[in-house]
Scaffold this motif. Structure first.
Motif, PDB file in Angstrom:
ATOM      1  N   THR A   1     -16.073  -6.885  -8.850  1.00  0.00           N
ATOM      2  CA  THR A   1     -16.120  -5.982  -7.704  1.00  0.00           C
ATOM      3  C   THR A   1     -16.743  -6.709  -6.531  1.00  0.00           C
ATOM      4  OG1 THR A   1     -18.271  -5.116  -8.352  1.00  0.00           O
ATOM      5  CG2 THR A   1     -16.332  -3.992  -9.212  1.00  0.00           C
ATOM      6  N   SER A   2     -16.830  -6.020  -5.395  1.00  0.00           N
ATOM      7  CA  SER A   2     -17.391  -6.638  -4.199  1.00  0.00           C
ATOM      8  C   SER A   2     -18.872  -6.937  -4.352  1.00  0.00           C
ATOM      9  CB  SER A   2     -17.176  -5.722  -2.997  1.00  0.00           C
ATOM     10  OG  SER A   2     -17.791  -4.459  -3.236  1.00  0.00           O
ATOM     11  N   SER A   3     -19.580  -6.206  -5.215  1.00  0.00           N
ATOM     12  CA  SER A   3     -21.008  -6.432  -5.405  1.00  0.00           C
ATOM     13  C   SER A   3     -21.289  -7.625  -6.314  1.00  0.00           C
ATOM     14  CB  SER A   3     -21.659  -5.181  -6.005  1.00  0.00           C
ATOM     15  OG  SER A   3     -21.068  -4.877  -7.252  1.00  0.00           O
ATOM     16  N   GLY A   4     -20.237  -8.246  -6.889  1.00  0.00           N
ATOM     17  CA  GLY A   4     -20.420  -9.390  -7.771  1.00  0.00           C
ATOM     18  C   GLY A   4     -20.487  -9.014  -9.226  1.00  0.00           C
ATOM     19  N   LYS A   5     -20.525  -7.732  -9.564  1.00  0.00           N
ATOM     20  CA  LYS A   5     -20.564  -7.307 -10.954  1.00  0.00           C
ATOM     21  C   LYS A   5     -19.150  -7.342 -11.529  1.00  0.00           C
ATOM     22  CE  LYS A   5     -24.542  -4.232 -10.323  1.00  0.00           C
ATOM     23  NZ  LYS A   5     -25.045  -2.854 -10.461  1.00  0.00           N
ATOM     24  N   PHE A   6     -19.057  -7.754 -12.769  1.00  0.00           N
ATOM     25  CA  PHE A   6     -17.766  -7.881 -13.409  1.00  0.00           C
ATOM     26  C   PHE A   6     -17.316  -6.527 -13.957  1.00  0.00           C
ATOM     27  CE2 PHE A   6     -19.528 -12.144 -13.619  1.00  0.00           C
ATOM     28  CZ  PHE A   6     -18.477 -12.865 -13.103  1.00  0.00           C
ATOM     29  N   GLN A   7     -16.023  -6.245 -13.764  1.00  0.00           N
ATOM     30  CA  GLN A   7     -15.436  -5.034 -14.308  1.00  0.00           C
ATOM     31  C   GLN A   7     -14.926  -5.306 -15.716  1.00  0.00           C
ATOM     32  OE1 GLN A   7     -12.648  -3.027 -11.766  1.00  0.00           O
ATOM     33  NE2 GLN A   7     -13.427  -4.032  -9.937  1.00  0.00           N
ATOM     34  N   ARG A   8     -14.573  -4.250 -16.383  1.00  0.00           N
ATOM     35  CA  ARG A   8     -13.964  -4.342 -17.707  1.00  0.00           C
ATOM     36  C   ARG A   8     -12.733  -3.455 -17.720  1.00  0.00           C
ATOM     37  NH1 ARG A   8     -16.654  -6.879 -21.555  1.00  0.00           N
ATOM     38  NH2 ARG A   8     -15.308  -5.947 -23.122  1.00  0.00           N
ATOM     39  N   GLY A   9     -11.642  -4.027 -18.225  1.00  0.00           N
ATOM     40  CA  GLY A   9     -10.440  -3.239 -18.350  1.00  0.00           C
ATOM     41  C   GLY A   9     -10.502  -2.305 -19.540  1.00  0.00           C
ATOM     42  N   THR A  10      -9.606  -1.338 -19.560  1.00  0.00           N
ATOM     43  CA  THR A  10      -9.548  -0.397 -20.669  1.00  0.00           C
ATOM     44  C   THR A  10      -8.795  -1.017 -21.836  1.00  0.00           C
ATOM     45  OG1 THR A  10      -7.509   0.578 -19.809  1.00  0.00           O
ATOM     46  CG2 THR A  10      -9.592   1.501 -19.019  1.00  0.00           C
ATOM     47  N   LYS A  11      -8.853  -0.344 -22.996  1.00  0.00           N
ATOM     48  CA  LYS A  11      -8.145  -0.846 -24.173  1.00  0.00           C
ATOM     49  C   LYS A  11      -6.643  -0.854 -23.952  1.00  0.00           C
ATOM     50  CE  LYS A  11     -11.669   0.572 -27.521  1.00  0.00           C
ATOM     51  NZ  LYS A  11     -11.961   1.368 -28.742  1.00  0.00           N
ATOM     52  N   GLN A  12      -6.148   0.089 -23.163  1.00  0.00           N
ATOM     53  CA  GLN A  12      -4.717   0.132 -22.885  1.00  0.00           C
ATOM     54  C   GLN A  12      -4.322  -0.825 -21.760  1.00  0.00           C
ATOM     55  OE1 GLN A  12      -6.674   2.902 -22.967  1.00  0.00           O
ATOM     56  NE2 GLN A  12      -6.107   3.568 -25.042  1.00  0.00           N
ATOM     57  N   GLY A  13      -5.305  -1.410 -21.063  1.00  0.00           N
ATOM     58  CA  GLY A  13      -4.996  -2.288 -19.938  1.00  0.00           C
ATOM     59  C   GLY A  13      -5.039  -1.534 -18.620  1.00  0.00           C
ATOM     60  N   ARG A  14      -5.367  -2.250 -17.570  1.00  0.00           N
ATOM     61  CA  ARG A  14      -5.456  -1.649 -16.244  1.00  0.00           C
ATOM     62  C   ARG A  14      -4.061  -1.402 -15.690  1.00  0.00           C
ATOM     63  NH1 ARG A  14      -9.932  -2.426 -12.794  1.00  0.00           N
ATOM     64  NH2 ARG A  14      -8.445  -2.986 -11.179  1.00  0.00           N
ATOM     65  N   LYS A  15      -3.890  -0.233 -15.062  1.00  0.00           N
ATOM     66  CA  LYS A  15      -2.643   0.124 -14.414  1.00  0.00           C
ATOM     67  C   LYS A  15      -2.747  -0.125 -12.912  1.00  0.00           C
ATOM     68  CE  LYS A  15      -0.725   1.568 -18.211  1.00  0.00           C
ATOM     69  NZ  LYS A  15       0.407   0.828 -18.806  1.00  0.00           N
ATOM     70  N   ALA A  16      -1.642  -0.545 -12.318  1.00  0.00           N
ATOM     71  CA  ALA A  16      -1.624  -0.873 -10.902  1.00  0.00           C
ATOM     72  C   ALA A  16      -1.516   0.396 -10.061  1.00  0.00           C
ATOM     73  CB  ALA A  16      -0.453  -1.803 -10.592  1.00  0.00           C
ATOM     74  N   HIS A  17      -2.031   0.296  -8.849  1.00  0.00           N
ATOM     75  CA  HIS A  17      -1.885   1.376  -7.872  1.00  0.00           C
ATOM     76  C   HIS A  17      -0.563   1.155  -7.138  1.00  0.00           C
ATOM     77  CE1 HIS A  17      -2.815   4.279  -4.707  1.00  0.00           C
ATOM     78  NE2 HIS A  17      -2.497   3.337  -3.825  1.00  0.00           N
ATOM     79  N   CYS A  18       0.455   1.910  -7.512  1.00  0.00           N
ATOM     80  CA  CYS A  18       1.791   1.747  -6.919  1.00  0.00           C
ATOM     81  C   CYS A  18       2.459   3.117  -6.826  1.00  0.00           C
ATOM     82  CB  CYS A  18       2.636   0.782  -7.737  1.00  0.00           C
ATOM     83  SG  CYS A  18       2.657   1.111  -9.523  1.00  0.00           S
ATOM     84  N   PRO A  19       2.039   3.955  -5.864  1.00  0.00           N
ATOM     85  CA  PRO A  19       2.601   5.316  -5.773  1.00  0.00           C
ATOM     86  C   PRO A  19       4.069   5.351  -5.380  1.00  0.00           C
ATOM     87  CG  PRO A  19       1.189   4.847  -3.891  1.00  0.00           C
ATOM     88  CD  PRO A  19       1.031   3.691  -4.835  1.00  0.00           C
ATOM     89  N   ARG A  20       4.607   4.279  -4.816  1.00  0.00           N
ATOM     90  CA  ARG A  20       6.002   4.275  -4.380  1.00  0.00           C
ATOM     91  C   ARG A  20       6.946   3.759  -5.467  1.00  0.00           C
ATOM     92  NH1 ARG A  20       6.458   5.450   0.897  1.00  0.00           N
ATOM     93  NH2 ARG A  20       4.542   5.373   2.133  1.00  0.00           N
ATOM     94  N   PHE A  21       6.404   3.409  -6.622  1.00  0.00           N
ATOM     95  CA  PHE A  21       7.239   3.012  -7.753  1.00  0.00           C
ATOM     96  C   PHE A  21       7.352   4.192  -8.699  1.00  0.00           C
ATOM     97  CE2 PHE A  21       8.417   0.403 -11.493  1.00  0.00           C
ATOM     98  CZ  PHE A  21       9.438  -0.324 -10.907  1.00  0.00           C
ATOM     99  N   ASN A  22       8.444   4.273  -9.441  1.00  0.00           N
ATOM    100  CA  ASN A  22       8.744   5.499 -10.176  1.00  0.00           C
ATOM    101  C   ASN A  22       8.044   5.603 -11.522  1.00  0.00           C
ATOM    102  OD1 ASN A  22      10.406   3.369 -11.194  1.00  0.00           O
ATOM    103  ND2 ASN A  22      11.682   4.874 -12.218  1.00  0.00           N
ATOM    104  N   LYS A  23       7.328   4.548 -11.983  1.00  0.00           N
ATOM    105  CA  LYS A  23       6.654   4.628 -13.281  1.00  0.00           C
ATOM    106  C   LYS A  23       5.444   3.701 -13.274  1.00  0.00           C
ATOM    107  CE  LYS A  23       9.931   1.320 -15.289  1.00  0.00           C
ATOM    108  NZ  LYS A  23      10.931   1.099 -16.369  1.00  0.00           N
ATOM    109  N   PRO A  24       4.497   3.911 -14.191  1.00  0.00           N
ATOM    110  CA  PRO A  24       3.288   3.064 -14.214  1.00  0.00           C
ATOM    111  C   PRO A  24       3.621   1.614 -14.521  1.00  0.00           C
ATOM    112  CG  PRO A  24       2.971   5.083 -15.493  1.00  0.00           C
ATOM    113  CD  PRO A  24       4.426   5.010 -15.173  1.00  0.00           C
ATOM    114  N   VAL A  25       2.829   0.728 -13.927  1.00  0.00           N
ATOM    115  CA  VAL A  25       3.019  -0.712 -14.098  1.00  0.00           C
ATOM    116  C   VAL A  25       1.662  -1.331 -14.414  1.00  0.00           C
ATOM    117  CG1 VAL A  25       3.816  -2.856 -13.034  1.00  0.00           C
ATOM    118  CG2 VAL A  25       4.918  -0.693 -12.451  1.00  0.00           C
ATOM    119  N   ASP A  26       1.635  -2.241 -15.390  1.00  0.00           N
ATOM    120  CA  ASP A  26       0.408  -2.948 -15.725  1.00  0.00           C
ATOM    121  C   ASP A  26       0.065  -3.974 -14.653  1.00  0.00           C
ATOM    122  OD1 ASP A  26       0.103  -1.573 -18.114  1.00  0.00           O
ATOM    123  OD2 ASP A  26       1.312  -3.032 -19.242  1.00  0.00           O
TER     124      ASP A  26
END
Length: 636
Positions: free
Chosen positions: A350-375
């Motif tokens: 993140t911007s603060s320098g702390k590391f994120q962790r993804g979920t067990k299913q994997g992070r999904k992209a922010h893409c509201p103009r696409f018709n289905k979820p994308v990893d």
């Protein structure tokens, strides 16, 4: 002939998977399809004159030969030149099978792509694939297509507005321009385009990468982002945020504490932890709910910290003095024309320098103009800008933890000197988050001593990894214990269904056991007087199953093939494989197969032993003969 092509189910996938390994296998496969049954019920539909045996054989042989020739012309399959029957899958065949594409599509990629292909040409190539042949063009939609084309930047020929491929092109352009569709049917059609676009572009990328084209591969990656985010590559990356339009962009650059050159990552770092600053900048144009959604999207976008290291360079001469490279880096010493690996680690933060962790299913992209979820996935590749060559590439992700480790193997240049490779970390789903780093390689003359040290060290390291990985795996330990128990079972040989080809009294094995009990000094003395082992006899390659290069006399006349020699690559059989020769039911002509045998039932000839099976009833003289033969094999 169109009916024949539509009914014949042969695809590169059957050959890649090993289901079909020869022309005879293709014929066997054909007899198990519904097409073969329908052919017998309605021969006139498939332009078959009658159900005579000779006519059926000629008809089926022509179909198989024609289809295999079509796959060969599409660069998906190669026919062995020695026997004319064995089939070998090619790179394009693997690509078509993996992405489930038509062989015509990968052939179009191979014939059309070139190192100078532009983004517009790649977009046109995407729209021309076979998978979009069935895109519906309804009544009067050619006029709607003409109206859409007048407001889009890429012009298309006016006489093609009734073409499904032109409609796909217009739909994608409108998607990039974020224009409203003229009717709801077009929204449904755009979803159909999206459903297939990503896997088609992935296959196109693999074709380009196999040719080593760096610029074309990067352009295909950019086109993938454009489709997922619904914008042109030249657009500002801030347009990926929800509710943000072109006239809102100046609001994000009014922040006084903005550091850096005002790039997209700098803006994300500035606003991700200060929602109050974001609110003060956007409150004149957005409501409170919209600002909260924008801030959530900013916090969701991934910011990567990349570390990389060239493995194997530490095995060089310790007397080498590292030299400074541009940008504060160091020239990495490597040997010419040698395989190295680079370990790339991607840290999600993140911007603060702390590391994120993804979920067990994997992070999904922010893409509201696409018709289905994308990893959220990434491409990591190595290229040389000077020669425009793609050297290595791998697709990784999504993040299921805080770090992704990506090993990439590559070969150094053949000519000594200084070379600059470029490491690219490309996001598949977002614009403006790509990174690239220069790798400075000081290529030295290759020396055999250093090459042997590197290879031995690599082999020892891999053996250590396998040893510890296996012995820490409970399933592996349990399986080994089970195998040892079976080996120690004295009754195992007596009731074994498949005989052991090694004789029970083997002089070589007994000698090796005695060697283990001796000292190293005794072994070294014996090694000096030990004769060399005889060279093993070369193994003959097995004949393709079911293939006969020349039919025996009298075998081809009755039944499945017409009288005389069979077509090239096919065997002669009285009935198709897997069918019995009992009397046909009423309504079918004599001589045709009626009932298939079970595929799960193994035939008796499949268990022909390659050596004489051992039995406890062997005579003592036979055991002595075996010992003497084994001794002769060992000592010559």
């Amino acid at each position: 002939s169109s009916g024949i092509n539509a009914e014949w189910p042969l695809r590169p996938g059957e050959i890649v998977a090993g289901t079909i390994k020869s022309k005879q296998d293709a014929m066997d496969y054909l007899t198990w399809t519904y097409f073969f049954r329908r052919l017998l019920k309605n021969p006139a539909y498939y332009h078959l004159e009658d159900l005579e045996d000779d006519n059926i054989n000629t008809f089926l042989s022509g179909i198989v030969s024609g289809k295999l020739q079509e796959l060969e012309q599409s660069y998906c399959v190669a026919v062995d030149a020695t026997d004319g029957a064995t089939l070998h899958p090619q790179i394009l065949g693997y690509i078509a099978s993996y992405y489930y594409l038509s062989h015509k599509t990968v052939k179009l990629f191979a014939d059309t792509l070139n190192p100078a292909s532009s983004t517009n040409e790649i977009l046109q190539l995407l729209c021309d694939v076979t998978e979009y042949d069935e895109m519906p063009v309804r009544h009067n939609e050619d006029k709607l297509n003409e109206e859409m084309a007048s407001s889009l930047p890429i012009r298309l020929p006016s006489f093609t507005y009734d073409s499904p491929h032109t409609k796909v092109h217009l739909l994608l352009q409108a998607h990039f321009m974020r224009q409203a569709m003229p009717m709801t049917d077009y929204i449904t059609d755009l979803k159909s385009v999206h459903d297939q676009a990503l896997r088609i572009l992935q296959a196109m990328l693999d074709v380009s990468a196999d040719s080593g084209w760096l610029k074309v591969s990067l352009k295909i990656m950019h086109l993938v982002k454009m489709i997922i985010q619904g914008c042109w590559m030249k657009d500002n990356p801030l347009l990926q945020l929800p509710h943000v339009e072109l006239h809102h962009l100046p609001l994000f650059y009014n922040l006084k504490s903005l550091q850096g050159d005002g790039s997209f990552p700098d803006i994300l770092l500035a606003y991700s932890t200060r929602q109050d600053l974001l609110r003060s900048s956007l409150q004149d144009q957005f409501g409170e709910r919209e600002i909260a959604q924008i801030h959530k999207a900013i916090c969701q976008l991934p910011l990567l910290r990349v570390h990389y290291k060239v493995e194997g360079s530490q095995l060089l001469d310790t007397g080498y003095i590292p030299q400074q490279a541009p940008g504060g880096s160091t020239w990495v010493p490597v040997h010419a024309d040698k395989e190295y690996s680079i370990e790339v680690k991607l840290h999600l933060r993140t911007s603060s320098g702390k590391f994120q962790r993804g979920t067990k299913q994997g992070r999904k992209a922010h893409c509201p103009r696409f018709n289905k979820p994308v990893d959220e996935t990434w491409w990591v590749l190595i290229g040389e800008i000077e020669t425009e060559e793609l050297i290595a590439m791998k697709r990784v992700g999504p993040f299921r933890g805080g770090t992704l480790s990506v090993p990439l193997a590559f070969y150094t240049p053949e000519m000594p000197g200084r070379h600059i490779y470029t490491l690219y970390v490309i996001s598949q789903t977002y614009l403006g988050l790509d990174q690239q780093y220069s790798i400075y390689l000081d290529v030295l003359e290759s020396e055999i001593v250093y090459q042997m040290d590197a290879e031995l060290a690599y082999e020892e390291e891999e053996e250590d990894k396998d040893y510890y990985a296996n012995h820490q795996n409970p399933a592996f330990v349990k399986q080994n214990q089970k195998t040892e128990d079976e080996d120690n079972d004295p009754e195992a040989d007596e009731y074994s269904f498949i005989p052991d080809p090694v004789p029970r009294h083997n002089v070589e094995e007994e000698y090796l056991v005695q060697q283990d009990e001796r000292s190293w000094g005794e072994l070294e003395k014996e090694d000096e007087h030990r004769p060399a082992y005889p060279a093993p006899a070369p193994k003959r390659s097995p004949q393709p199953p079911g293939y006969l290069s020349k039919a025996p006399p009298g075998l081809a006349a009755p039944g499945f093939f017409p009288s005389g020699a069979p077509p090239p690559g096919f065997s002669s059989q009285s009935t198709p494989p897997g069918f019995s020769s009992r009397e046909p039911p009423p309504g079918l002509p004599p001589g045709l197969p009626t009932q298939p045998k079970s595929r799960n039932r193994r035939r008796q000839e499949d268990f022909k032993p390659h050596s004489k099976p051992h039995s406890k009833q062997h005579s003592k003289q036979q055991d002595q003969d075996d010992d003497w033969n084994a001794s002769e094999d060992k000592w010559g």
